[in-house]
Design an enzyme around this catalytic site. Structure first.
Site, PDB file in Angstrom:
ATOM      1  N   GLY A  47     -37.174  -9.771  20.596  1.00 41.37           N
ATOM      2  CA  GLY A  47     -36.803  -8.726  19.644  1.00 41.37           C
ATOM      3  C   GLY A  47     -35.825  -7.767  20.295  1.00 41.37           C
ATOM      4  O   GLY A  47     -35.726  -7.720  21.523  1.00 41.37           O
ATOM      5  N   GLN A  52     -31.575   0.222  21.658  1.00 42.16           N
ATOM      6  CA  GLN A  52     -31.421  -0.350  23.002  1.00 42.16           C
ATOM      7  C   GLN A  52     -29.979  -0.681  23.357  1.00 42.16           C
ATOM      8  O   GLN A  52     -29.648  -0.826  24.533  1.00 42.16           O
ATOM      9  CB  GLN A  52     -32.279  -1.618  23.142  1.00 42.16           C
ATOM     10  CG  GLN A  52     -33.777  -1.332  23.140  1.00 42.16           C
ATOM     11  CD  GLN A  52     -34.581  -2.610  23.187  1.00 42.16           C
ATOM     12  OE1 GLN A  52     -34.778  -3.248  22.161  1.00 42.16           O
ATOM     13  NE2 GLN A  52     -35.020  -3.011  24.369  1.00 42.16           N
ATOM     14  N   CYS A  94     -40.276  -5.469  27.999  1.00 39.07           N
ATOM     15  CA  CYS A  94     -39.201  -4.779  27.293  1.00 39.07           C
ATOM     16  C   CYS A  94     -37.903  -4.998  28.054  1.00 39.07           C
ATOM     17  O   CYS A  94     -37.850  -4.816  29.273  1.00 39.07           O
ATOM     18  CB  CYS A  94     -39.511  -3.286  27.192  1.00 39.07           C
ATOM     19  SG  CYS A  94     -38.251  -2.381  26.260  1.00 39.07           S
ATOM     20  N   LEU A  95     -36.853  -5.371  27.336  1.00 38.19           N
ATOM     21  CA  LEU A  95     -35.557  -5.621  27.976  1.00 38.19           C
ATOM     22  C   LEU A  95     -34.979  -4.341  28.582  1.00 38.19           C
ATOM     23  O   LEU A  95     -34.113  -4.424  29.458  1.00 38.19           O
ATOM     24  CB  LEU A  95     -34.571  -6.225  26.959  1.00 38.19           C
ATOM     25  CG  LEU A  95     -34.909  -7.643  26.463  1.00 38.19           C
ATOM     26  CD1 LEU A  95     -33.954  -8.052  25.350  1.00 38.19           C
ATOM     27  CD2 LEU A  95     -34.887  -8.652  27.605  1.00 38.19           C
ATOM     28  N   HIS A 136     -43.521  -2.542  18.474  1.00 37.10           N
ATOM     29  CA  HIS A 136     -42.752  -2.274  19.695  1.00 37.10           C
ATOM     30  C   HIS A 136     -41.317  -1.867  19.328  1.00 37.10           C
ATOM     31  O   HIS A 136     -40.779  -0.895  19.870  1.00 37.10           O
ATOM     32  CB  HIS A 136     -42.778  -3.537  20.566  1.00 37.10           C
ATOM     33  CG  HIS A 136     -41.941  -3.491  21.809  1.00 37.10           C
ATOM     34  ND1 HIS A 136     -42.479  -3.547  23.076  1.00 37.10           N
ATOM     35  CD2 HIS A 136     -40.586  -3.422  21.983  1.00 37.10           C
ATOM     36  CE1 HIS A 136     -41.495  -3.482  23.973  1.00 37.10           C
ATOM     37  NE2 HIS A 136     -40.335  -3.431  23.334  1.00 37.10           N
ATOM     38  N   GLU A 137     -40.720  -2.586  18.376  1.00 40.65           N
ATOM     39  CA  GLU A 137     -39.324  -2.307  17.988  1.00 40.65           C
ATOM     40  C   GLU A 137     -39.199  -1.011  17.188  1.00 40.65           C
ATOM     41  O   GLU A 137     -38.250  -0.249  17.387  1.00 40.65           O
ATOM     42  CB  GLU A 137     -38.740  -3.473  17.190  1.00 40.65           C
ATOM     43  CG  GLU A 137     -38.761  -4.840  17.867  1.00 40.65           C
ATOM     44  CD  GLU A 137     -38.184  -4.870  19.267  1.00 40.65           C
ATOM     45  OE1 GLU A 137     -37.431  -3.948  19.622  1.00 40.65           O
ATOM     46  OE2 GLU A 137     -38.505  -5.798  20.027  1.00 40.65           O
ATOM     47  N   HIS A 140     -39.068   1.856  19.409  1.00 39.40           N
ATOM     48  CA  HIS A 140     -37.714   2.103  19.950  1.00 39.40           C
ATOM     49  C   HIS A 140     -36.906   2.983  19.010  1.00 39.40           C
ATOM     50  O   HIS A 140     -36.202   3.894  19.445  1.00 39.40           O
ATOM     51  CB  HIS A 140     -36.952   0.791  20.157  1.00 39.40           C
ATOM     52  CG  HIS A 140     -37.251   0.082  21.444  1.00 39.40           C
ATOM     53  ND1 HIS A 140     -37.046   0.657  22.678  1.00 39.40           N
ATOM     54  CD2 HIS A 140     -37.721  -1.167  21.691  1.00 39.40           C
ATOM     55  CE1 HIS A 140     -37.376  -0.212  23.635  1.00 39.40           C
ATOM     56  NE2 HIS A 140     -37.796  -1.338  23.062  1.00 39.40           N
TER      57      HIS A 140
END
Ligand code: GNR
Ligand code: NI
Length: 164
Positions: A47, A52, A94-95, A136-137, A140
Site C-alpha cells: 500500500g 508518503q 512501512c516504506l 495504516h494508510e 498516513h
C-alpha cells in the site's frame, strides 16, 4: 510516462501533514495514482498513501494480491469502527520506516466508504489484510504513523537509527 516517486522517511515532518480531500477527479489525479502504484510496486509495498510521496491529498493505492496485478485505488476513504472490542494484531511494516516491523493492534470490524478515481462512491466491510492496510494508510493521510502506537522509548530508538 510513469515515474518513480521519492518516498519521505520518518522522522520527516512532512509525514505529519493532514491530507486534503480530493475534489477534482481529473487526469492529474490519475497520473499521480499511476505513479504511486509504480512506486509501490518498485519498493515491494502492499500500500502507499499520497502523503508518503509528499502529495497531501486523500489518495491511497494498494495491491494485496500474490501476483501484484490487482491494483486498488481509494480516494477520500473513511471508516467507522463497528466493534471496539474486536481487534487483530499484525506485524506491520512501512516504506517510510524501513527496516522496522512491529506488531500493531487495530480494530478488525470496520465499515469502509471511499471514492474511485472517477469519483464514484463505494461502501464495503473489508476482510483480512485489507482491514489492517487501509487503517495504516488512512493514518498516513492524518499524519499518523505506525510508530505512534509504540512506546516513546521504542519510537525514539527508531528515530535515532533512521536519523543516522
Ligand atoms: O508494504 C507495506 N506492508 C504493510 C504490512 C503490514 C501492514 C501495513 C503495510 S503497508 C506497507 C507500505 C506502506 O508503508 N504503506 O503506507
Ligand atoms: Ni506506511
Amino acid at each position: 510516462m510513469t515515474q518513480k516517486l521519492k518516498i519521505l522517511m520518518f522522522p520527516d515532518p512532512k509525514l505529519r501533514k493532514v491530507a486534503k480531500k480530493v475534489t477534482k477527479f481529473d487526469k492529474s489525479l490519475q497520473n499521480l495514482a499511476s505513479n504511486m502504484l509504480h512506486t509501490m510496486y518498485e519498493e515491494n509495498g502492499i500500500g502507499l498513501a499520497a502523503t508518503q510521496v509528499d502529495h497531501h491529498i486523500r489518495l491511497i493505492v494498494m495491491d494485496l494480491s500474490e501476483k501484484r496485478n490487482e491494483p486498488m485505488f481509494f480516494v477520500n476513504p473513511e471508516y467507522k469502527i463497528l466493534d471496539n472490542h474486536s481487534t487483530c494484531s499484525y506485524e506491520e511494516g512501512c516504506l517510510s520506516i524501513p527496516g522496522f516491523n512491529e506488531e500493531i493492534t487495530r480494530p478488525d470490524k470496520i465499515d469502509l466508504k471511499w471514492q474511485d478515481l472517477d469519483g464514484n462512491t463505494h461502501n464495503d466491510k473489508p476482510k483480512g489484510l485489507l482491514t489492517i492496510c487501509i487503517q495504516h494508510e488512512i493514518d498516513h493521510l492524518e499524519g499518523k504513523l505506525m510508530v505512534d502506537y509504540l512506546s516513546s522509548l521504542k519510537r525514539d530508538r527508531i528515530r535515532k537509527k533512521l536519523s543516522k
